[in-house]
Motif scaffolding. Structure first.
Motif, PDB file in Angstrom:
ATOM      1  N   LEU A 291      14.828   8.350  -1.075  1.00  8.54           N
ATOM      2  CA  LEU A 291      14.373   9.418  -1.976  1.00  8.54           C
ATOM      3  C   LEU A 291      14.057   8.884  -3.368  1.00  8.54           C
ATOM      4  O   LEU A 291      13.559   9.627  -4.218  1.00  8.54           O
ATOM      5  N   SER A 292      14.365   7.607  -3.632  1.00 10.25           N
ATOM      6  CA  SER A 292      14.014   6.976  -4.909  1.00 10.25           C
ATOM      7  C   SER A 292      12.711   6.195  -4.815  1.00 10.25           C
ATOM      8  O   SER A 292      12.321   5.506  -5.768  1.00 10.25           O
ATOM      9  N   GLY A 293      12.058   6.253  -3.656  1.00  7.90           N
ATOM     10  CA  GLY A 293      10.821   5.499  -3.468  1.00  7.90           C
ATOM     11  C   GLY A 293      11.052   4.051  -3.140  1.00  7.90           C
ATOM     12  O   GLY A 293      10.139   3.225  -3.282  1.00  7.90           O
ATOM     13  N   ALA A 294      12.266   3.722  -2.685  1.00 10.02           N
ATOM     14  CA  ALA A 294      12.603   2.332  -2.399  1.00 10.02           C
ATOM     15  C   ALA A 294      12.747   2.114  -0.895  1.00 10.02           C
ATOM     16  O   ALA A 294      12.272   2.903  -0.079  1.00 10.02           O
ATOM     17  N   PHE A 295      13.444   1.051  -0.522  1.00  7.40           N
ATOM     18  CA  PHE A 295      13.566   0.605   0.865  1.00  7.40           C
ATOM     19  C   PHE A 295      15.048   0.570   1.245  1.00  7.40           C
ATOM     20  O   PHE A 295      15.917   0.758   0.388  1.00  7.40           O
TER      21      PHE A 295
ATOM     22  N   SER B 224       0.832  -1.202   0.000  1.00  2.99           N
ATOM     23  CA  SER B 224       0.000   0.000   0.000  1.00  2.99           C
ATOM     24  C   SER B 224       0.866   1.252   0.000  1.00  2.99           C
ATOM     25  O   SER B 224       2.075   1.200   0.258  1.00  2.99           O
ATOM     26  N   ALA B 225       0.260   2.396  -0.276  1.00  2.00           N
ATOM     27  CA  ALA B 225       0.997   3.656  -0.287  1.00  2.00           C
ATOM     28  C   ALA B 225       1.599   3.942   1.092  1.00  2.00           C
ATOM     29  O   ALA B 225       2.723   4.456   1.191  1.00  2.00           O
ATOM     30  N   ARG B 226       0.855   3.614   2.139  1.00  4.34           N
ATOM     31  CA  ARG B 226       1.359   3.823   3.497  1.00  4.34           C
ATOM     32  C   ARG B 226       2.584   2.954   3.756  1.00  4.34           C
ATOM     33  O   ARG B 226       3.565   3.397   4.351  1.00  4.34           O
ATOM     34  N   TRP B 227       2.519   1.703   3.331  1.00  2.22           N
ATOM     35  CA  TRP B 227       3.646   0.768   3.490  1.00  2.22           C
ATOM     36  C   TRP B 227       4.893   1.307   2.795  1.00  2.22           C
ATOM     37  O   TRP B 227       5.994   1.304   3.352  1.00  2.22           O
ATOM     38  N   ILE B 228       4.717   1.769   1.558  1.00  2.59           N
ATOM     39  CA  ILE B 228       5.846   2.286   0.777  1.00  2.59           C
ATOM     40  C   ILE B 228       6.466   3.496   1.464  1.00  2.59           C
ATOM     41  O   ILE B 228       7.700   3.610   1.556  1.00  2.59           O
TER      42      ILE B 228
ATOM     43  N   THR C 167       5.633  11.643   2.897  1.00  5.42           N
ATOM     44  CA  THR C 167       4.912  12.547   3.790  1.00  5.42           C
ATOM     45  C   THR C 167       5.294  12.261   5.242  1.00  5.42           C
ATOM     46  O   THR C 167       5.756  11.167   5.579  1.00  5.42           O
ATOM     47  N   TRP C 168       5.103  13.248   6.107  1.00  8.66           N
ATOM     48  CA  TRP C 168       5.437  13.098   7.518  1.00  8.66           C
ATOM     49  C   TRP C 168       4.556  12.029   8.156  1.00  8.66           C
ATOM     50  O   TRP C 168       3.325  12.113   8.102  1.00  8.66           O
ATOM     51  N   PRO C 169       5.146  11.002   8.789  1.00  9.96           N
ATOM     52  CA  PRO C 169       4.339   9.898   9.319  1.00  9.96           C
ATOM     53  C   PRO C 169       3.686  10.194  10.667  1.00  9.96           C
ATOM     54  O   PRO C 169       2.819   9.440  11.106  1.00  9.96           O
TER      55      PRO C 169
ATOM     56  N   MET D 209      10.249   3.901   3.005  1.00  9.55           N
ATOM     57  CA  MET D 209      11.138   5.010   2.644  1.00  9.55           C
ATOM     58  C   MET D 209      11.686   5.685   3.895  1.00  9.55           C
ATOM     59  O   MET D 209      12.869   6.048   3.965  1.00  9.55           O
ATOM     60  N   TRP D 210      10.829   5.846   4.904  1.00 10.97           N
ATOM     61  CA  TRP D 210      11.297   6.453   6.158  1.00 10.97           C
ATOM     62  C   TRP D 210      12.326   5.566   6.861  1.00 10.97           C
ATOM     63  O   TRP D 210      13.281   6.066   7.467  1.00 10.97           O
ATOM     64  N   LEU D 211      12.139   4.258   6.792  1.00 11.94           N
ATOM     65  CA  LEU D 211      13.144   3.359   7.362  1.00 11.94           C
ATOM     66  C   LEU D 211      14.496   3.561   6.684  1.00 11.94           C
ATOM     67  O   LEU D 211      15.546   3.573   7.338  1.00 11.94           O
ATOM     68  N   ALA D 212      14.465   3.741   5.351  1.00 11.49           N
ATOM     69  CA  ALA D 212      15.715   3.966   4.620  1.00 11.49           C
ATOM     70  C   ALA D 212      16.342   5.298   5.029  1.00 11.49           C
ATOM     71  O   ALA D 212      17.559   5.379   5.259  1.00 11.49           O
ATOM     72  N   LEU D 213      15.529   6.341   5.145  1.00 12.87           N
ATOM     73  CA  LEU D 213      16.054   7.660   5.503  1.00 12.87           C
ATOM     74  C   LEU D 213      16.608   7.673   6.928  1.00 12.87           C
ATOM     75  O   LEU D 213      17.701   8.196   7.179  1.00 12.87           O
TER      76      LEU D 213
END
Length: 569
Positions: free
Chosen positions: A297-301, A100-104, A239-241, A108-112
């Motif tokens: 920032l690439s939309g990945a993990f 889902s969009a939330r999962w993605i 987006t800010w979680p 991304m936040w985990l990567a950042l």
């Protein structure tokens, strides 16, 4: 440090050799070999992470390029790895729906967050903090995670309709999926007999795609990759979680950072040894942290270092980071041909993941640890059990192992090895009770503590000497073999002063043998080594024993007939 050295310190890629035709030809061959392996693996690992399959390719491009440009180990293959992807999936299971969009966004936040943490650790030169996880705990956690990965892929591999829950409720197996899964697994196992650089994964993907299209596998109810977006990834800002969600990501971020760094360390040490250089741990933390930020920032993990792909890169002849640049180019080129991957069965991707991680399961590792330390073997078994039973909260496995390992470490520090020594026939000072040796001299207590003299050990040393004197009131000499004591703190200095005053009051002479200079300086500064007939210092054991022969350590004053033959222990 010159300006050029400073630039190379912050921009490691400036130290790469200038490219010429022979070098580029060599690096291109290695890069193409790895790139052909990265594409199918990236897609398979994205599925494991619960992410859109295309993000596996995205995570193999810009993150890999940024990491190689700014890290100290230029031959490492950075991108999706099975263990990191499992941690992503396990971390987000209770926070969002896979894919889902939330999962993605949370991935991304985990990567950042993981990237920022690695960069901070690198700049603060605090990479040593990640060494708190010892080898048995990491080994057990890795094997537990491998079991979970295989368990998560079996439904897709075996064609179990509706996963494990659906299969239990209404057993049903899709026969064509089962055939693709078992066939792909057998092919990957047989591929180990082929030359190491053979792109078996790519051949398998291409062949299974063609066969799937030919027999109408998708129309018959088989699960396939489907349509993948074409084109390069763009910049994506999550987006800010919210603070509550961010707080729930802290422990997963720590675990991903830890596991990712340890994966990097296993490959980087080999790479540095092959190049005859010292491993720059902090620079790799920074470089791979920047790679994770690029992934976010690439939309990945979160990305990590693949040990198998890094080994393949070295085996293919890579000598510099240019091989990774070519590998990234191959992955980018693959984005133009994503329609060719439409018919690849998901069972084949599951087989790729299973084949990649099954080598991590090695029960013999537990036997090896058991032979070295039964306590650490027990910690490893508990870590494995907690990791599996606590899924999806895998961090409990590592936390349990770390707490148990640190508790064992503190117990050993608080109970140092203190032995009474005697003169062995070979001339060394050894454990008197273990070797059934006579006392070093009449009315003499000679001992050695194999630890630093600090707050953790000082009281044990004082108690040991005091108890011996209580049990042997005729003791007139205490000889402390001090060369294992390489550190002393304020508590150690205080306890030493108390002990010395106690011995002095009882008319007992203290003999210090092999006192190290840093320890001696602190004791002198505290006023505990002032000249006194009841305090004697010797640089070596041989010197102390020679003095004992010339002036026997007893109350009678009688000398032995012959001097002992001595050699340092």
């Amino acid at each position: 440090m010159s300006r050029s050295d400073r630039l190379q310190r912050w921009l490691p890629f400036l130290s790469w050799p200038r490219p010429d035709l022979p070098l580029l030809r060599n690096e291109a061959m290695a890069g193409v070999t790895v790139g052909l392996m990265v594409v199918p693996q990236g897609i398979a690992y994205a599925s494991l992470a619960g992410m859109p399959l295309i993000t596996g390719i995205y995570a193999s491009m810009l993150p890999a390029l940024i990491a190689v440009l700014f890290s100290a180990s230029p031959r490492l293959s950075v991108g999706p790895t099975a263990l990191t992807c499992l941690l992503v999936s396990a971390s987000l299971t209770e926070l969002a729906e896979p894919g889902s969009a939330r999962w993605i966004e949370l991935a991304m936040w985990l990567a950042l967050l993981s990237g920022l943490l690695q960069i901070a650790l690198g700049y603060l030169r605090s990479g040593w903090l990640l060494s708190l996880v010892n080898a048995p705990v990491l080994m057990a956690f890795t094997q537990g995670a491998a079991l979970l990965i295989i368990g998560s892929q079996l439904p897709a591999l075996l064609g179990l309709s509706g996963g494990w829950a659906g299969f239990i409720a209404q057993p049903s197996i899709h026969a064509p999926t089962l055939a693709f899964g078992l066939g792909a697994t057998a092919a990957l196992l047989l591929a180990r007999l082929l030359p190491k650089g053979f792109p078996m994964v790519l051949v398998l993907v291409v062949a299974s795609s063609a066969l799937s299209a030919l027999i109408g596998f998708e129309a018959g109810g088989g699960a396939v990759i489907g349509d993948l977006p074409q084109g390069l990834p763009g910049l994506v800002l999550p987006t800010w979680p919210g603070w509550d969600t961010l707080g729930q990501l802290i422990l997963p971020t720590l675990l991903i950072t830890l596991v990712s760094f340890l994966e990097t360390a296993s490959s980087a040490r080999v790479d540095s040894r092959d190049r005859g250089q010292r491993w720059d741990r902090e620079q790799d933390l920074i470089g791979h942290g920047l790679g994770k930020i690029a992934a976010g920032l690439s939309g990945a993990f979160p990305t990590s270092t693949s040990f198998s792909r890094s080994a393949l890169n070295r085996f293919a002849g890579a000598r510099t980071g240019w091989s990774v640049v070519f590998s990234v180019a191959v992955v980018g080129l693959a984005l133009m041909f994503t329609p060719a991957l439409h018919h690849v069965p998901m069972a084949v991707l599951a087989a790729i993941v299973v084949a990649a991680v099954q080598g991590l399961i090695a029960p013999r590792d537990f036997v090896r640890v058991w032979k070295v330390s039964r306590v650490e073997a027990g910690i490893a078994v508990v870590t494995l059990a907690v990791t599996v039973l606590s899924a999806p909260r895998l961090y409990w496995g590592v936390l349990t192992g770390v707490v148990m390992a640190l508790s064992h470490f503190l117990y050993m520090r608080l109970h140092p090895r203190i032995i009474e020594v005697g003169l062995h026939p070979d001339g060394s000072l050894r454990d008197r009770h273990l070797w059934n040796l006579p006392p070093l001299g009449p009315h003499t207590y000679a001992l050695r503590m194999d630890a630093a003299l600090d707050f953790a050990t000082a009281n044990d040393l004082e108690r040991t000497i005091t108890l011996h004197i209580v049990r042997h009131p005729d003791t007139r000499h205490v000889m402390l073999i001090a060369h294992p004591i390489n550190w002393i703190d304020a508590t150690g200095v205080e306890v030493f002063g108390t002990l010395r005053n106690q011995l002095l009051a009882q008319g007992i002479t203290l003999h210090l043998v092999g006192l190290k200079l840093p320890v001696e300086r602190l004791l002198k500064a505290a006023g505990h080594l002032v000249e006194d007939p009841r305090l004697r210092l010797y640089r070596t054991e041989a010197e102390a024993l020679q003095a004992a022969w010339e002036e026997p350590l007893d109350a009678s004053g009688a000398k032995p007939e012959t001097a002992p033959s001595t050699s340092p222990a």
